[in-house]
Motif scaffolding. Structure first.
Motif, PDB file in Angstrom:
ATOM      1  N   VAL A   8       0.841  -1.201   0.000  1.00  0.00           N
ATOM      2  CA  VAL A   8       0.000   0.000   0.000  1.00  0.00           C
ATOM      3  C   VAL A   8       0.873   1.247   0.000  1.00  0.00           C
ATOM      4  O   VAL A   8       0.613   2.206  -0.729  1.00  0.00           O
ATOM      5  N   ARG A   9       1.959   1.209   0.787  1.00  0.00           N
ATOM      6  CA  ARG A   9       2.840   2.379   0.866  1.00  0.00           C
ATOM      7  C   ARG A   9       3.465   2.693  -0.491  1.00  0.00           C
ATOM      8  O   ARG A   9       3.620   3.857  -0.865  1.00  0.00           O
ATOM      9  N   LEU A  10       3.827   1.649  -1.254  1.00  0.00           N
ATOM     10  CA  LEU A  10       4.493   1.865  -2.531  1.00  0.00           C
ATOM     11  C   LEU A  10       3.508   2.065  -3.670  1.00  0.00           C
ATOM     12  O   LEU A  10       3.905   2.199  -4.825  1.00  0.00           O
ATOM     13  N   GLY A  11       2.223   2.037  -3.374  1.00  0.00           N
ATOM     14  CA  GLY A  11       1.234   2.297  -4.422  1.00  0.00           C
ATOM     15  C   GLY A  11       1.123   1.181  -5.445  1.00  0.00           C
ATOM     16  O   GLY A  11       0.903   1.429  -6.619  1.00  0.00           O
ATOM     17  N   VAL A  12       1.286  -0.049  -4.990  1.00  0.00           N
ATOM     18  CA  VAL A  12       1.185  -1.198  -5.896  1.00  0.00           C
ATOM     19  C   VAL A  12      -0.276  -1.374  -6.307  1.00  0.00           C
ATOM     20  O   VAL A  12      -1.187  -1.064  -5.542  1.00  0.00           O
ATOM     21  N   VAL A  13      -0.498  -1.840  -7.535  1.00  0.00           N
ATOM     22  CA  VAL A  13      -1.870  -1.995  -8.040  1.00  0.00           C
ATOM     23  C   VAL A  13      -2.079  -3.382  -8.636  1.00  0.00           C
ATOM     24  O   VAL A  13      -1.134  -4.121  -8.879  1.00  0.00           O
ATOM     25  N   GLY A  14      -3.338  -3.693  -8.851  1.00  0.00           N
ATOM     26  CA  GLY A  14      -3.712  -4.860  -9.638  1.00  0.00           C
ATOM     27  C   GLY A  14      -3.524  -6.191  -8.937  1.00  0.00           C
ATOM     28  O   GLY A  14      -3.520  -6.269  -7.726  1.00  0.00           O
ATOM     29  N   PRO A  15      -3.372  -7.259  -9.741  1.00  0.00           N
ATOM     30  CA  PRO A  15      -3.212  -8.595  -9.167  1.00  0.00           C
ATOM     31  C   PRO A  15      -2.028  -8.679  -8.206  1.00  0.00           C
ATOM     32  O   PRO A  15      -2.038  -9.455  -7.257  1.00  0.00           O
ATOM     33  N   HIS A  16      -1.024  -7.866  -8.469  1.00  0.00           N
ATOM     34  CA  HIS A  16       0.155  -7.842  -7.618  1.00  0.00           C
ATOM     35  C   HIS A  16      -0.217  -7.382  -6.204  1.00  0.00           C
ATOM     36  O   HIS A  16       0.254  -7.927  -5.207  1.00  0.00           O
ATOM     37  N   LEU A  17      -1.086  -6.397  -6.111  1.00  0.00           N
ATOM     38  CA  LEU A  17      -1.540  -5.894  -4.811  1.00  0.00           C
ATOM     39  C   LEU A  17      -2.466  -6.918  -4.158  1.00  0.00           C
ATOM     40  O   LEU A  17      -2.377  -7.179  -2.958  1.00  0.00           O
ATOM     41  N   ARG A  18      -3.350  -7.489  -4.967  1.00  0.00           N
ATOM     42  CA  ARG A  18      -4.289  -8.460  -4.406  1.00  0.00           C
ATOM     43  C   ARG A  18      -3.564  -9.698  -3.912  1.00  0.00           C
ATOM     44  O   ARG A  18      -4.002 -10.359  -2.976  1.00  0.00           O
ATOM     45  N   ALA A  19      -2.404 -10.014  -4.525  1.00  0.00           N
ATOM     46  CA  ALA A  19      -1.616 -11.146  -4.046  1.00  0.00           C
ATOM     47  C   ALA A  19      -0.965 -10.842  -2.704  1.00  0.00           C
ATOM     48  O   ALA A  19      -0.471 -11.734  -2.042  1.00  0.00           O
ATOM     49  N   SER A  20      -0.941  -9.564  -2.317  1.00  0.00           N
ATOM     50  CA  SER A  20      -0.460  -9.206  -0.993  1.00  0.00           C
ATOM     51  C   SER A  20      -1.612  -9.134   0.000  1.00  0.00           C
ATOM     52  O   SER A  20      -1.445  -8.627   1.099  1.00  0.00           O
ATOM     53  N   GLY A  21      -2.766  -9.593  -0.391  1.00  0.00           N
ATOM     54  CA  GLY A  21      -3.887  -9.675   0.540  1.00  0.00           C
ATOM     55  C   GLY A  21      -4.698  -8.401   0.673  1.00  0.00           C
ATOM     56  O   GLY A  21      -5.524  -8.299   1.566  1.00  0.00           O
ATOM     57  N   VAL A  22      -4.471  -7.419  -0.203  1.00  0.00           N
ATOM     58  CA  VAL A  22      -5.242  -6.179  -0.113  1.00  0.00           C
ATOM     59  C   VAL A  22      -6.380  -6.240  -1.129  1.00  0.00           C
ATOM     60  O   VAL A  22      -6.151  -6.502  -2.308  1.00  0.00           O
ATOM     61  N   LYS A  23      -7.593  -6.029  -0.658  1.00  0.00           N
ATOM     62  CA  LYS A  23      -8.738  -6.125  -1.553  1.00  0.00           C
ATOM     63  C   LYS A  23      -8.924  -4.798  -2.270  1.00  0.00           C
ATOM     64  O   LYS A  23      -9.484  -3.853  -1.706  1.00  0.00           O
TER      65      LYS A  23
ATOM     66  N   LEU B  57       4.225   0.880 -14.107  1.00  0.00           N
ATOM     67  CA  LEU B  57       4.968   1.982 -13.500  1.00  0.00           C
ATOM     68  C   LEU B  57       4.713   2.013 -11.998  1.00  0.00           C
ATOM     69  O   LEU B  57       5.620   2.248 -11.194  1.00  0.00           O
ATOM     70  N   ALA B  58       3.483   1.744 -11.595  1.00  0.00           N
ATOM     71  CA  ALA B  58       3.159   1.714 -10.171  1.00  0.00           C
ATOM     72  C   ALA B  58       3.791   0.513  -9.491  1.00  0.00           C
ATOM     73  O   ALA B  58       4.142   0.573  -8.313  1.00  0.00           O
ATOM     74  N   ASN B  59       3.935  -0.570 -10.226  1.00  0.00           N
ATOM     75  CA  ASN B  59       4.422  -1.801  -9.607  1.00  0.00           C
ATOM     76  C   ASN B  59       5.936  -1.914  -9.559  1.00  0.00           C
ATOM     77  O   ASN B  59       6.469  -2.708  -8.800  1.00  0.00           O
ATOM     78  N   LEU B  60       6.630  -1.105 -10.388  1.00  0.00           N
ATOM     79  CA  LEU B  60       8.081  -1.298 -10.492  1.00  0.00           C
ATOM     80  C   LEU B  60       8.804  -1.007  -9.187  1.00  0.00           C
ATOM     81  O   LEU B  60       9.778  -1.655  -8.860  1.00  0.00           O
ATOM     82  N   LEU B  61       8.312  -0.014  -8.423  1.00  0.00           N
ATOM     83  CA  LEU B  61       8.996   0.323  -7.185  1.00  0.00           C
ATOM     84  C   LEU B  61       8.995  -0.852  -6.220  1.00  0.00           C
ATOM     85  O   LEU B  61       9.918  -1.017  -5.433  1.00  0.00           O
ATOM     86  N   SER B  62       7.943  -1.681  -6.309  1.00  0.00           N
ATOM     87  CA  SER B  62       7.891  -2.801  -5.385  1.00  0.00           C
ATOM     88  C   SER B  62       8.962  -3.828  -5.705  1.00  0.00           C
ATOM     89  O   SER B  62       9.351  -4.609  -4.846  1.00  0.00           O
ATOM     90  N   VAL B  63       9.464  -3.840  -6.954  1.00  0.00           N
ATOM     91  CA  VAL B  63      10.555  -4.754  -7.291  1.00  0.00           C
ATOM     92  C   VAL B  63      11.775  -4.434  -6.427  1.00  0.00           C
ATOM     93  O   VAL B  63      12.439  -5.318  -5.892  1.00  0.00           O
ATOM     94  N   VAL B  64      12.034  -3.136  -6.274  1.00  0.00           N
ATOM     95  CA  VAL B  64      13.166  -2.717  -5.456  1.00  0.00           C
ATOM     96  C   VAL B  64      12.990  -3.251  -4.034  1.00  0.00           C
ATOM     97  O   VAL B  64      13.915  -3.793  -3.428  1.00  0.00           O
ATOM     98  N   GLU B  65      11.779  -3.113  -3.527  1.00  0.00           N
ATOM     99  CA  GLU B  65      11.491  -3.560  -2.163  1.00  0.00           C
ATOM    100  C   GLU B  65      11.667  -5.079  -2.047  1.00  0.00           C
ATOM    101  O   GLU B  65      12.262  -5.576  -1.086  1.00  0.00           O
ATOM    102  N   MET B  66      11.164  -5.793  -3.048  1.00  0.00           N
ATOM    103  CA  MET B  66      11.191  -7.253  -2.950  1.00  0.00           C
ATOM    104  C   MET B  66      12.577  -7.820  -3.167  1.00  0.00           C
ATOM    105  O   MET B  66      12.892  -8.899  -2.690  1.00  0.00           O
ATOM    106  N   LEU B  67      13.417  -7.078  -3.934  1.00  0.00           N
ATOM    107  CA  LEU B  67      14.738  -7.618  -4.256  1.00  0.00           C
ATOM    108  C   LEU B  67      15.770  -7.316  -3.177  1.00  0.00           C
ATOM    109  O   LEU B  67      16.892  -7.779  -3.252  1.00  0.00           O
TER     110      LEU B  67
END
Lengths: 397, 116
Positions: free
Chosen positions: A207-222, A327-337
């Motif tokens: 949520v903090r990184l503004g992730v969207v879509g299936p990627h966000l839903r896979a983190s348990g956010v509806k 574009l919204a999801n790319l920042l989460s790659v940094v976090e996950m890596l």
């Protein structure tokens, strides 16, 4: 002692040019930089030079896979500027094509994901079945990939009864195949070992990184635009928002598989309850939009897609802005890596993690994402850029 | 439950199935069934054209050029620039433009990809 490893811009795990600069200590990744600015195409600027009807076919080409979502978002945007709304039948037909393209995108992703994991057999099967969906898109819209189906004020052609019957048969086939694949994925040790516990993204971080879509839903956010902001009659169609709470790459696979079932059911419902009447408004090809601004959101296969436009009363947009899901999801790659306390990321996990967000780089080459200044590389801050541009402007004057 | 090799049965079954792909180029063209309404190469009926220039103005790829001949302004279609959106066929008031099912638009000479 840490080393820097570059993956990209051209690399076998990437389909599109993307630069990942990994700082590694041994096998462990401690930091990462992402650069997506290799295929900037200037589409936003080009849109300003085209009448609305021509822009429709340009936005479709922002992303080949999500073209139905892009054109739908554009049409909603322009309709909003004009103060018009598509007729009910057009809305349902838009949903049919949108969900079909979501199935095709998810099947493409699943196939490609198992390909990056080295599971070529599943890749072949997913893509073989995807071809059925492509045939359906061709049958309904006239082309396999670039659908050109949505238009300002509705859709461009009606659904024939024969096409509807073939579509229903294909949906049955796809659903049966997906149930089988889900069983395979749940029991195959190779896949489980590569995905479970890999690429953890906590809901709070997502949520903090503004992730969207299936990627966000896979983190348990509806969160789903179709539910939060029904843009094309989605409030009339029942569907479940799929979430999964393990927050890893396995969750991303599961969410996308389950979303295919939901899409199949949504299309069936839309076909069963298809309203009669016109499928498009009569809008002349050339028109002037009243001055104003409008923002439209669409749940593209990869996540929330945002189009924003400003009209100055002319026959073309004054400014057009696109925010694509990758574009919204790319920042989460940094976090996950990035390895942290008790969470270790290895170089071998990079394909699994990067693939997990369904990256579509050609959509994203609009800004440069920079994490922090790294050694040997100087990165301009915003103030630097402003200073330089002012100096240059002063010189020109 | 972890079951290795669950796909083996499916893979063996696939061995005896029909090939999913179609041999290309020109080997199994009869296996391709294009649906009605497929957007292929543009066909132009010169007799129906009234020279309104709508197709020229609407084309997003600038694949249409207007020329002057004995009957007035008439369009020329450059297929190598066409993006097959069929917007010109849609706006044409006399339905002089239609989309055929020809999808292999390859030529050695540029003139072969011009529809007049």
């Amino acid at each position: 002692m840490s080393f820097e490893i570059s993956i990209g811009p051209q690399h076998p795990i990437h389909v599109e040019p993307l630069m990942l600069r990994l700082s590694v200590e041994g096998e462990l990744i401690v930091d990462v930089d992402v650069d997506v600015s290799y295929i900037h195409r200037g589409i936003e600027k080009a849109l300003e030079a085209r009448p609305y009807i021509q822009g429709l076919y340009l936005v479709e080409r922002i992303c080949g896979i999500c073209n139905a979502a892009h054109s739908l978002c554009y049409c909603l945007n322009v309709e909003q500027l004009l103060g018009k709304e598509a007729p009910p039948r057009a809305k349902y037909l838009r949903i049919v094509v949108e969900e079909l393209s979501r199935i095709h995108s998810h099947l493409l992703w699943l196939g490609h994901y198992f390909h990056t994991l080295g599971f070529e057999t599943l890749f072949m099967y997913f893509w073989r079945d995807r071809e059925r969906i492509m045939d359906m898109l061709e049958l309904i819209t006239g082309n396999r990939v670039t659908t050109s189906y949505n238009t300002i004020g509705g859709v461009r052609r009606d659904l024939t009864p024969e096409a509807e019957q073939r579509l229903r048969r294909t949906l049955d086939y796809i659903e049966e195949r997906m149930r089988y694949y889900e069983k395979v994925i749940d029991s195959e040790p190779t896949i489980l070992a590569r995905t479970q516990g890999v690429g953890i993204l906590k809901p709070s971080d997502a949520v903090r990184l503004g992730v969207v879509g299936p990627h966000l839903r896979a983190s348990g956010v509806k969160h789903d635009v179709r539910l939060d902001d029904p843009y094309s009659g989605h409030d009339e169609i029942p569907f479940n928002v799929i979430t999964w709470d393990t927050c890893d790459c396995y969750a991303r696979v599961k969410v996308r598989i389950r979303e295919v079932y939901e899409s199949v059911n949504m299309i069936r419902y839309a076909l069963d309850h298809m309203p009669s009447g016109d499928y498009r408004l009569k809008i002349p090809p050339f028109f002037k939009a009243p001055p104003g601004e409008s923002l439209s959101r669409v749940e593209a296969p990869r996540g929330e897609l945002v189009h924003y436009s400003i009209s100055d009363g002319g026959d073309r947009p004054y400014r057009y802005k696109v925010r694509t899901p990758t574009l919204a999801n790319l920042l989460s790659v940094v976090e996950m890596l990035r390895s942290r306390d008790g969470y270790e990321v290895y170089i071998a996990d990079v394909p699994a993690i990067l693939g997990g967000i369904d990256p579509c780089i050609c959509c994203s080459a609009r800004v440069m994402v920079t994490d922090e200044a790294r050694r040997r590389r100087t990165i301009m801050t915003l103030e630097d850029v402003i200073k330089i541009s002012r100096e240059r402007g002063a010189k020109r004057r | 439950m972890r079951v290795p090799g669950r796909l083996v049965a499916e893979a063996l079954r696939s061995l005896f199935k029909r090939r999913a792909t179609i041999l290309y180029p020109y080997r199994e063209l009869e296996k391709i069934h294009l649906p009605e309404g497929f957007r292929g190469r543009i066909e132009f009926d010169r007799a129906k054209c009234i020279g309104c220039q709508l197709c020229f103005r609407v084309c997003p790829a600038k694949a249409i050029e207007m020329i002057e001949d004995e009957k007035g302004k008439r369009p020329i279609f450059y297929i190598y620039r066409c993006i097959y959106c069929a917007q010109c066929a849609e706006v044409c008031p006399t339905k002089a433009i239609s989309m055929s099912k020809t999808f292999e638009n390859i030529a050695l000479r540029k003139e072969d990809l011009v529809v007049r």
